[in-house]
Enzyme design. Structure first.
Site, PDB file in Angstrom:
ATOM      1  CE  LYS A 205      -8.303  14.740 -15.236  1.00  0.00           C
ATOM      2  NZ  LYS A 205      -7.240  15.692 -14.932  1.00  0.00           N
ATOM      3  CG  ASP A 340      -0.551  16.529 -15.698  1.00  0.00           C
ATOM      4  OD1 ASP A 340      -1.361  17.305 -15.154  1.00  0.00           O
ATOM      5  OD2 ASP A 340      -0.391  15.351 -15.330  1.00  0.00           O
TER       6      ASP A 340
END
Length: 424
Positions: A205, A340
């Site tokens: 990421k 998220d």
């Protein structure tokens, strides 16, 4: 990502055969890709996997029966973007300097259980303390802690001073707190990627642009150079890892996609060029609409605990995310479900379904985003995302019809992960 599948999922060749479990489903969406709802089926489970799907309600002597005749049965959901070891709140910035790695892992165990109870049997944790996240991943895989299987990125690859670095504390503290995944220059960023893989990352990421919750007024545009992005993606792909990018600004989105990146998280200022690149590359969009909705609510609310820099960025980015998702969906961009969560509250993940529907997806398309699409996003379609012989027995149920009212998915009544009943 064959190694990822092998590491995360139950074995297809157990040493000894366990008793059979017969999951009797009144209505079932076996393959969300087809959209076909079937009735009166029995999913036969053994050693963590579905061994067959039978017509009618069947059982055998010595087997266990799970009666879901009054329920709507689906594959376990996949959340492609969580932060399992923490949660936003008034003490979040203080927690960064008071919680030990061990504490974060235990906190993550609490949140992992909540996530599993909400029907999410697989999650991708994108950006957290390496030791805490990797230890929790291992504990869940071993059966020591209840929770979804975790695809873990660990620390995000970030630029010095940007989103993902440590910001807003005393300088001496920031030097101590800074993760080794922060880099500058193409060679250093290659080093950061390789070290993350070495430390145990399943996926890489990166923070391709500024971010809302970093305590710095550095904007939401591109932060890596093109040379750095090229190096990151090349290094990750050479080591068998996909790369996903936190990206708000259109410049960072486009540059990352030109480097060959695999997926975009958030995508707030996704423009026509970015959409064209996503379709050309087959890249996935993970919209995280709950995060946008949450930060706007905090920033506008009477008990705003964000710093001034965070508040300004929340009010700038949050309101744009629904329309961005609507445009991307209309253009045919592939969408994978992700929340998220950790920005919003763990266990509330299913709230994303209603927001996706607001953005123009049908309830079925929203479910597909959290099952078959997310499984394909992680190259795990042979293991999860649908209910078929040979696949992991990740089975959930609700009482209503989620194809008529997607809010039904907020109240999951049954959860089985890898053949083990987690929520009876």
């Amino acid at each position: 990502m064959g190694a990822l599948a092998a590491a995360l999922l139950v074995s297809s060749a157990p040493a000894q055969q366990a008793p059979l479990t017969f999951v009797q489903a009144g209505r079932v969406l076996l393959d969300p890709a087809s959209g076909k709802v079937e009735t009166q089926k029995t999913l036969v489970v053994q050693n963590g996997r579905i061994v067959r799907v039978a017509d009618g309600y069947v059982a055998e002597a010595g087997g266990k029966v799970v009666d879901l005749k009054d329920s709507f049965v689906l594959p376990g959901f996949i959340d492609s973007h969580v932060h399992i070891t923490g949660q936003q709140g008034p003490t979040a910035r203080l927690d960064e300097v008071t919680q030990s790695t061990a504490e974060q892992a235990f906190i993550g165990a609490r949140y992992a259980r909540r996530t599993l109870m909400a029907g999410f049997t697989t999650v991708a944790d994108l950006g957290g303390d390496n030791e805490a996240v990797f230890a929790l991943r291992k504990a869940i895989a071993a059966g020591d802690v209840p929770g979804p299987r975790i695809i873990a990125a660990g620390s995000a690859i970030s630029v010095h001073g940007g989103h993902g670095d440590v910001n807003g504390y005393r300088e001496d503290l920031m030097h101590v707190m800074r993760p080794g995944s922060v880099c500058s220059g193409a060679d250093d960023c290659r080093r950061a990627v390789r070290e993350q893989v070495w430390k145990g990352a399943d996926i890489i990421k990166i923070t391709a642009t500024g971010g809302v919750l970093s305590n710095t007024a550095a904007g939401l545009g591109q932060q890596f150079s093109q040379a750095e992005l090229d190096a990151i993606v090349d290094a990750a792909h050479r080591m068998g890892r996909k790369v996903t990018a936190h990206a708000h600004g259109g410049d960072g989105i486009t540059s990352f996609l030109k480097a060959g990146g695999d997926s975009i998280e958030h995508g707030t200022w996704l423009d026509a060029e970015g959409i064209a690149l996503m379709k050309k590359n087959g890249a996935y969009l993970v919209p995280t609409l709950m995060a946008g909705d949450f930060v706007v609510g905090i920033a506008k609310g009477p008990n705003n605990f964000f710093t001034p820099a965070q508040t300004a960025k929340a009010l700038q980015a949050g309101p744009l995310m629904l329309d961005m998702t609507r445009r991307a969906h209309k253009a045919g961009v592939k969408i994978a479900f992700g929340t998220d969560t950790g920005v919003s509250a763990h266990g509330d993940n299913a709230g994303e379904f209603a927001l996706l529907v607001q953005a123009g997806l049908t309830p079925l398309e929203a479910i597909q985003a959290a099952t078959v699409n997310a499984a394909a996003h992680f190259d795990l379609s042979n293991e999860i995302g649908s209910l078929a012989p040979g696949k992991a027995a990740d089975i959930i149920a609700v009482k209503g019809d989620p194809l008529a009212d997607v809010n039904t998915l907020r109240s999951v009544s049954f959860v089985m992960k890898g053949g083990q009943v987690a929520k009876p």
